[in-house]
Design a protein around this motif. Structure first.
Motif, PDB file in Angstrom:
ATOM      1  N   SER A 108      -1.256  -3.382   0.401  1.00  0.00           N
ATOM      2  CA  SER A 108      -2.610  -3.384  -0.161  1.00  0.00           C
ATOM      3  C   SER A 108      -2.671  -4.345  -1.339  1.00  0.00           C
ATOM      4  CB  SER A 108      -2.998  -1.981  -0.622  1.00  0.00           C
ATOM      5  OG  SER A 108      -2.900  -1.054   0.434  1.00  0.00           O
ATOM      6  N   SER A 145      -7.239  -3.007  -4.581  1.00  0.00           N
ATOM      7  CA  SER A 145      -7.688  -2.158  -3.486  1.00  0.00           C
ATOM      8  C   SER A 145      -7.707  -0.689  -3.899  1.00  0.00           C
ATOM      9  CB  SER A 145      -6.756  -2.339  -2.275  1.00  0.00           C
ATOM     10  OG  SER A 145      -7.050  -1.391  -1.274  1.00  0.00           O
ATOM     11  N   ASP A 181      -7.387   1.411  -1.357  1.00  0.00           N
ATOM     12  CA  ASP A 181      -6.911   1.927  -0.066  1.00  0.00           C
ATOM     13  C   ASP A 181      -5.397   2.088  -0.010  1.00  0.00           C
ATOM     14  OD1 ASP A 181      -9.524   1.933   0.928  1.00  0.00           O
ATOM     15  OD2 ASP A 181      -9.380  -0.176   1.503  1.00  0.00           O
TER      16      ASP A 181
END
Length: 393
Positions: A188, A192, A194
């Motif tokens: 990532s 990010s 995520d």
């Protein structure tokens, strides 16, 4: 009038690699002017604050409230924006210098309103002026009840601190710049939301976040010592260290935030937010929660100002980060008195305790550091550091 608007990399394009680059003299020429402006604005606010909030035994609530929330606080928040526009300050590092007033001064405005100004600064206006106009923490003589005067030994120590951390910061920046501020590659991207749980807990993420936090710590130590030195030269008073050794000596989460990392902001939050909230709610938990929420909001505001030219967006990163750390602090207060916890801690070596404390926060530390990487803060402040370049731009 444009202060330092050229690209921070212009001088690096002109060198033949590998090379050691020297700090730009233009940065240090303009720094005293901005510090002087901060001190002047602080001094202008100090007198009415002292007369309305600090000195009276019986406050005139209407005048005190009106001045505090309609003039003093808005002035503290808007002052850096006005100065940035007035002088067209583009350099992120110089913009950051201007944020000491809303961060520290704004909290001192609140503490004065709620009656939590420390006793010695509140004793007389001379003390309060020295206290309020200092961008960080002026040192007081407990016996004489007045600001402590500078000495040759004090200046020797301060110049040694600034010089030492100047070298440390430059060397670490030289290393991390070659890897775009992230030593280890992750799946990532750094900005990010995520990251998987396994990636957050991975040694690569922990070390990446540690080294960026270390640069912030070293840079904050160097810059606060340098700005405090300018204050001492102008006013003749000693100042306290703002950053101690948060990444090497913290033995608990509370010690990290309370006695090691940015003590000036901690004291401001304690007197300006935590104590008033605890007093009004009769709740220690609510006081801690309010302090961390306000800290998150303040840091979001700082980034929106200093990175306003880079297209930054408000994404709640700092509020999430400080909210998470508030949870860590609640957990510490709940469990640290347990006999089994005390028994385990007493048997562990101090360096291991520090490592465990850091590892509790490092998985999410990128929420704190990501804007500084993505929006070019470190790239910009390299202009003010001696650095070693070995790759082309």
């Amino acid at each position: 009038m444009i202060l330092f608007s050229s690209s921070p990399w212009e001088r690096r394009h002109a060198v033949q690699l590998p090379a050691i680059t020297h700090p730009s003299i233009h940065f240090f020429n303009q720094l005293p002017l901005l510090v002087a402006i901060q001190a002047l604005v602080s001094a202008l606010l100090a007198f009415p604050l002292y007369k309305l909030n600090v000195q009276p035994t019986k406050k005139k609530i209407v005048w005190s409230t009106a001045f505090t929330f309609l003039i003093a606080l808005p002035s503290a928040c808007y002052e850096p924006i006005y100065i940035i526009r007035l002088f067209e300050i583009h350099h992120i590092g110089l913009r950051m210098v201007l944020m000491t007033f809303p961060l520290v001064g704004g909290l001192r405005v609140l503490e004065s309103y709620f009656g939590f100004t420390p006793d010695i600064p509140a004793k007389n206006f001379t003390n309060y002026l020295a206290y309020f106009s200092c961008p960080f923490i002026v040192k007081f003589d407990d016996d004489k009840q007045e600001p402590k005067r500078v000495s040759i030994e004090y200046f020797r120590q301060q110049f040694q601190i600034v010089g030492t951390y100047f070298i440390y910061t430059g060397l670490l920046m030289s290393l991390l710049w070659h890897y775009d501020w992230q030593l280890f590659e992750l799946q990532s991207s750094v900005d990010s939301f995520d990251h998987s749980l396994s990636e957050l807990m991975s040694w690569k993420n922990l070390l990446n976040n540690y080294f960026v936090a270390l640069i912030l710590s070293l840079g904050l130590k160097q810059s606060t010592a340098g700005v405090s030195l300018l204050y001492s030269l102008a006013f003749g008073y000693e100042t306290q260290d703002v950053v101690l050794s948060p990444l090497t000596k913290s033995q608990s989460v509370s010690e990290f935030w309370g006695r090691q990392w940015n003590v000036a902001v901690h004291k401001g939050l304690k007197n300006g937010v935590y104590k008033p909230t605890r007093y009004m709610t009769n709740s220690n938990v609510m006081g801690i929660f309010a302090a961390f929420v306000i800290s998150g909001v303040m840091h979001e505001y700082v980034n929106l100002v200093i990175f306003s030219r880079t297209g930054i967006e408000f994404k709640w990163k700092y509020i999430l980060f400080f909210g998470y750390n508030a949870c860590l602090l609640f957990a510490e207060h709940m469990f640290r008195s347990l006999e089994i916890v005390q028994g385990i801690v007493s048997k562990l070596p101090k360096p291991l305790i520090t490592a465990l404390v850091l590892c509790s926060a490092l998985p999410f530390a990128h929420l704190f550091t990501v804007d500084w990487i993505v929006h070019g803060y470190f790239d910009a402040v390299m202009y003010a550091e001696p650095t070693i370049l070995c790759r082309s731009l």
